[in-house]
Design a protein around this motif. Structure first.
Motif, PDB file in Angstrom:
ATOM      1  N   ILE A   1       2.143   2.893   4.925  1.00  0.00           N
ATOM      2  CA  ILE A   1       1.415   1.849   5.640  1.00  0.00           C
ATOM      3  C   ILE A   1       2.129   0.507   5.552  1.00  0.00           C
ATOM      4  CG2 ILE A   1      -0.749   0.544   5.612  1.00  0.00           C
ATOM      5  CD1 ILE A   1      -2.105   3.161   4.817  1.00  0.00           C
ATOM      6  N   GLY A   2       2.898   0.293   4.470  1.00  0.00           N
ATOM      7  CA  GLY A   2       3.642  -0.950   4.346  1.00  0.00           C
ATOM      8  C   GLY A   2       2.729  -2.138   4.131  1.00  0.00           C
ATOM      9  N   THR A   3       2.838  -3.152   5.002  1.00  0.00           N
ATOM     10  CA  THR A   3       2.095  -4.393   4.790  1.00  0.00           C
ATOM     11  C   THR A   3       0.648  -4.314   5.242  1.00  0.00           C
ATOM     12  OG1 THR A   3       2.854  -5.248   6.920  1.00  0.00           O
ATOM     13  CG2 THR A   3       4.174  -5.803   4.979  1.00  0.00           C
ATOM     14  N   GLY A   4       0.312  -3.353   6.116  1.00  0.00           N
ATOM     15  CA  GLY A   4      -1.081  -3.278   6.548  1.00  0.00           C
ATOM     16  C   GLY A   4      -1.300  -2.320   7.699  1.00  0.00           C
ATOM     17  N   LYS A   5      -2.582  -2.115   8.030  1.00  0.00           N
ATOM     18  CA  LYS A   5      -2.951  -1.183   9.086  1.00  0.00           C
ATOM     19  C   LYS A   5      -4.327  -1.553   9.630  1.00  0.00           C
ATOM     20  CE  LYS A   5      -3.232   3.764  10.115  1.00  0.00           C
ATOM     21  NZ  LYS A   5      -2.142   3.734  11.098  1.00  0.00           N
TER      22      LYS A   5
ATOM     23  N   ILE B   1       0.848  -1.186   0.000  1.00  0.00           N
ATOM     24  CA  ILE B   1       0.000   0.000   0.000  1.00  0.00           C
ATOM     25  C   ILE B   1       0.884   1.236   0.000  1.00  0.00           C
ATOM     26  CG2 ILE B   1      -1.899   1.170   1.162  1.00  0.00           C
ATOM     27  CD1 ILE B   1      -2.258  -1.464   2.793  1.00  0.00           C
ATOM     28  N   ASP B   2       0.662   2.121  -0.950  1.00  0.00           N
ATOM     29  CA  ASP B   2       1.414   3.374  -0.983  1.00  0.00           C
ATOM     30  C   ASP B   2       0.684   4.457  -0.178  1.00  0.00           C
ATOM     31  OD1 ASP B   2       3.476   5.242  -2.111  1.00  0.00           O
ATOM     32  OD2 ASP B   2       1.679   6.134  -2.997  1.00  0.00           O
ATOM     33  N   GLU B   3      -0.602   4.597  -0.428  1.00  0.00           N
ATOM     34  CA  GLU B   3      -1.386   5.613   0.282  1.00  0.00           C
ATOM     35  C   GLU B   3      -2.873   5.252   0.224  1.00  0.00           C
ATOM     36  OE1 GLU B   3      -2.402  10.425   0.107  1.00  0.00           O
ATOM     37  OE2 GLU B   3      -1.132   9.499  -1.421  1.00  0.00           O
ATOM     38  N   ILE B   4      -3.532   5.373   1.348  1.00  0.00           N
ATOM     39  CA  ILE B   4      -4.991   5.267   1.379  1.00  0.00           C
ATOM     40  C   ILE B   4      -5.548   6.660   1.134  1.00  0.00           C
ATOM     41  CG2 ILE B   4      -7.016   4.785   2.799  1.00  0.00           C
ATOM     42  CD1 ILE B   4      -5.437   2.634   4.208  1.00  0.00           C
ATOM     43  N   LYS B   5      -6.144   6.863  -0.030  1.00  0.00           N
ATOM     44  CA  LYS B   5      -6.662   8.181  -0.379  1.00  0.00           C
ATOM     45  C   LYS B   5      -8.037   8.439   0.224  1.00  0.00           C
ATOM     46  CE  LYS B   5      -4.069   8.866  -4.633  1.00  0.00           C
ATOM     47  NZ  LYS B   5      -4.150   9.240  -6.071  1.00  0.00           N
ATOM     48  N   GLU B   6      -8.806   7.380   0.375  1.00  0.00           N
ATOM     49  CA  GLU B   6     -10.126   7.535   0.973  1.00  0.00           C
ATOM     50  C   GLU B   6     -10.568   6.205   1.567  1.00  0.00           C
ATOM     51  OE1 GLU B   6     -14.713   8.846  -0.204  1.00  0.00           O
ATOM     52  OE2 GLU B   6     -13.121   8.875  -1.716  1.00  0.00           O
TER      53      GLU B   6
ATOM     54  N   SER C   1     -25.459  -4.549   8.573  1.00  0.00           N
ATOM     55  CA  SER C   1     -24.338  -4.611   7.629  1.00  0.00           C
ATOM     56  C   SER C   1     -23.363  -3.471   7.861  1.00  0.00           C
ATOM     57  CB  SER C   1     -24.850  -4.546   6.187  1.00  0.00           C
ATOM     58  OG  SER C   1     -25.665  -5.650   5.883  1.00  0.00           O
ATOM     59  N   PHE C   2     -22.062  -3.815   7.874  1.00  0.00           N
ATOM     60  CA  PHE C   2     -20.975  -2.843   7.893  1.00  0.00           C
ATOM     61  C   PHE C   2     -20.343  -2.836   6.502  1.00  0.00           C
ATOM     62  CE2 PHE C   2     -21.496  -4.159  12.260  1.00  0.00           C
ATOM     63  CZ  PHE C   2     -21.318  -2.998  12.991  1.00  0.00           C
ATOM     64  N   ASP C   3     -20.241  -1.650   5.896  1.00  0.00           N
ATOM     65  CA  ASP C   3     -19.709  -1.533   4.539  1.00  0.00           C
ATOM     66  C   ASP C   3     -18.462  -0.643   4.535  1.00  0.00           C
ATOM     67  OD1 ASP C   3     -21.920  -2.899   3.006  1.00  0.00           O
ATOM     68  OD2 ASP C   3     -23.061  -1.316   3.987  1.00  0.00           O
ATOM     69  N   VAL C   4     -17.417  -1.112   3.865  1.00  0.00           N
ATOM     70  CA  VAL C   4     -16.179  -0.344   3.728  1.00  0.00           C
ATOM     71  C   VAL C   4     -15.925  -0.059   2.256  1.00  0.00           C
ATOM     72  CG1 VAL C   4     -13.657  -0.454   3.916  1.00  0.00           C
ATOM     73  CG2 VAL C   4     -15.069  -1.140   5.836  1.00  0.00           C
ATOM     74  N   LYS C   5     -15.608   1.201   1.956  1.00  0.00           N
ATOM     75  CA  LYS C   5     -15.146   1.592   0.621  1.00  0.00           C
ATOM     76  C   LYS C   5     -13.732   2.138   0.761  1.00  0.00           C
ATOM     77  CE  LYS C   5     -19.640   2.707  -1.448  1.00  0.00           C
ATOM     78  NZ  LYS C   5     -20.447   3.765  -2.128  1.00  0.00           N
ATOM     79  N   LEU C   6     -12.850   1.665  -0.099  1.00  0.00           N
ATOM     80  CA  LEU C   6     -11.435   2.001   0.019  1.00  0.00           C
ATOM     81  C   LEU C   6     -10.898   2.447  -1.334  1.00  0.00           C
ATOM     82  CD1 LEU C   6      -9.201   1.843   2.242  1.00  0.00           C
ATOM     83  CD2 LEU C   6      -8.635  -0.416   1.337  1.00  0.00           C
ATOM     84  N   HIS C   7     -10.288   3.624  -1.373  1.00  0.00           N
ATOM     85  CA  HIS C   7      -9.612   4.127  -2.565  1.00  0.00           C
ATOM     86  C   HIS C   7      -8.145   4.307  -2.189  1.00  0.00           C
ATOM     87  CE1 HIS C   7      -8.934   7.649  -5.591  1.00  0.00           C
ATOM     88  NE2 HIS C   7      -8.424   6.520  -6.025  1.00  0.00           N
ATOM     89  N   PHE C   8      -7.235   3.659  -2.925  1.00  0.00           N
ATOM     90  CA  PHE C   8      -5.831   3.672  -2.518  1.00  0.00           C
ATOM     91  C   PHE C   8      -4.913   3.521  -3.730  1.00  0.00           C
ATOM     92  CE2 PHE C   8      -7.327  -0.654  -2.605  1.00  0.00           C
ATOM     93  CZ  PHE C   8      -6.275  -1.402  -3.119  1.00  0.00           C
ATOM     94  N   THR C   9      -3.651   3.886  -3.537  1.00  0.00           N
ATOM     95  CA  THR C   9      -2.623   3.619  -4.538  1.00  0.00           C
ATOM     96  C   THR C   9      -1.751   2.478  -4.038  1.00  0.00           C
ATOM     97  OG1 THR C   9      -1.234   5.380  -3.598  1.00  0.00           O
ATOM     98  CG2 THR C   9      -2.543   5.922  -5.535  1.00  0.00           C
TER      99      THR C   9
END
Length: 294
Positions: A245-249, A186-191, A272-280
């Motif tokens: 973040i490296g290998t995880g967070k 993971i380089d960056e979690i943008k959202e 329900s729990f919903d996750v949306k992830l935008h990342f590089t």
């Protein structure tokens, strides 16, 4: 990995060696959705990325997005980037390609909430309330990151609701981890946004004492000029790092609930729990180039 590359390039006096390093960018996803390349950088030896490219990236109009369009990689349709090195001194040079891919992933976790007094009554009768309820379930995208929901209590049904103080028997934990088979990080979690069931709230630090968790990694998501709260939706707070973040967070927070909204007068309900992830996502490939004097 090119077998045609010589063991060493020969350097004549007053000349430069101009080897070209090529890298193929592939998508392992078999669906029609492409992967977007957000950046390509080529460096070698001691060049610092912030000072610019050491190598000259060729065909940048096709490979490195410049604001007008995107570079898309489809399954079984690889794209190629080339890096032209200009070497004027003998030595061994390690050329490095850094390729950043832009991803969106989603995940959903369904669990069962139940009135605590009813669950206790069933237990006193010698029966496990879980035997009367549907099991928890989860759906995930098949991308480079693995999204997990925790802790164990969230998936140990039922999650009980105390009607006297609206407390739940579990907190929430979102783990974002690299899948090792993708050979990157993971380089960056943008959202990142977390949507919770109606009637459930995160104990964000700004709440009352009974609804506050000082170690919570989330805040309410807001939108518009008035910063209006988006219902049931949370994002990481400003103190939580979303880079390096490296290998995880992990992202954690306590939970509370409005029993009437959550259960609607019933004994139990599915939420329900919903996750949306935008990342590089960053992948790196290195190639050694040896240059000798003739």
């Amino acid at each position: 990995d090119d077998p045609t590359m010589p063991a060493a390039f020969k350097l004549d006096k007053h000349e430069k060696v101009l080897p070209t390093i090529r890298i193929g960018m592939l998508s392992p996803l078999e669906q029609n959705e492409p992967i977007k390349v957000s950046a390509v950088k080529c460096t070698y030896n001691e060049c610092k990325p912030e000072s610019g490219d050491c190598g000259t990236l060729r065909r940048p109009d096709e490979i490195a997005p410049s604001g007008e369009g995107e570079v898309l990689i489809y399954y079984n349709r690889p794209r190629t980037a080339e890096c032209l090195l200009e070497i004027g001194e003998p030595g061994t040079y390690t050329a490095k390609f850094n390729v950043k891919y832009d991803f969106n992933e989603t995940a959903t976790f369904n669990t069962v909430f139940m009135r605590e007094d009813i669950a206790d009554e069933i237990l006193r009768g010698g029966e496990d309330p879980a035997e009367r309820l549907p099991p928890p379930s989860a759906t995930y995208d098949n991308g480079p990151l693995e999204i997990k929901f925790g802790p164990v209590e969230l998936g140990t049904i039922p999650v009980t609701v105390d009607l006297t103080n609206n407390q739940l028997s579990s907190s929430i934990e979102i783990s974002v981890n690299n899948r090792p088979e993708w050979n990157g990080e993971i380089d960056e979690i943008k959202e990142l946004s977390l949507r919770v069931p109606t009637g459930v709230k995160l104990k964000v630090p700004t709440g009352t004492e009974s609804e506050s968790d000082s170690s919570c990694d989330f805040v309410n998501k807001t939108e518009g000029p008035a910063n209006t709260n988006v219902p049931n939706t949370y994002v990481p707070n400003s103190e939580v790092s979303t880079t390096d973040i490296g290998t995880g967070k992990k992202f954690r927070c306590g939970l509370t609930a409005n029993a009437e909204e959550l259960l609607g007068g019933a004994v139990w309900a599915i939420g329900s729990f919903d996750v949306k992830l935008h990342f590089t996502y960053l992948t790196t490939k290195t190639v050694s180039v040896k240059v000798e004097k003739t």
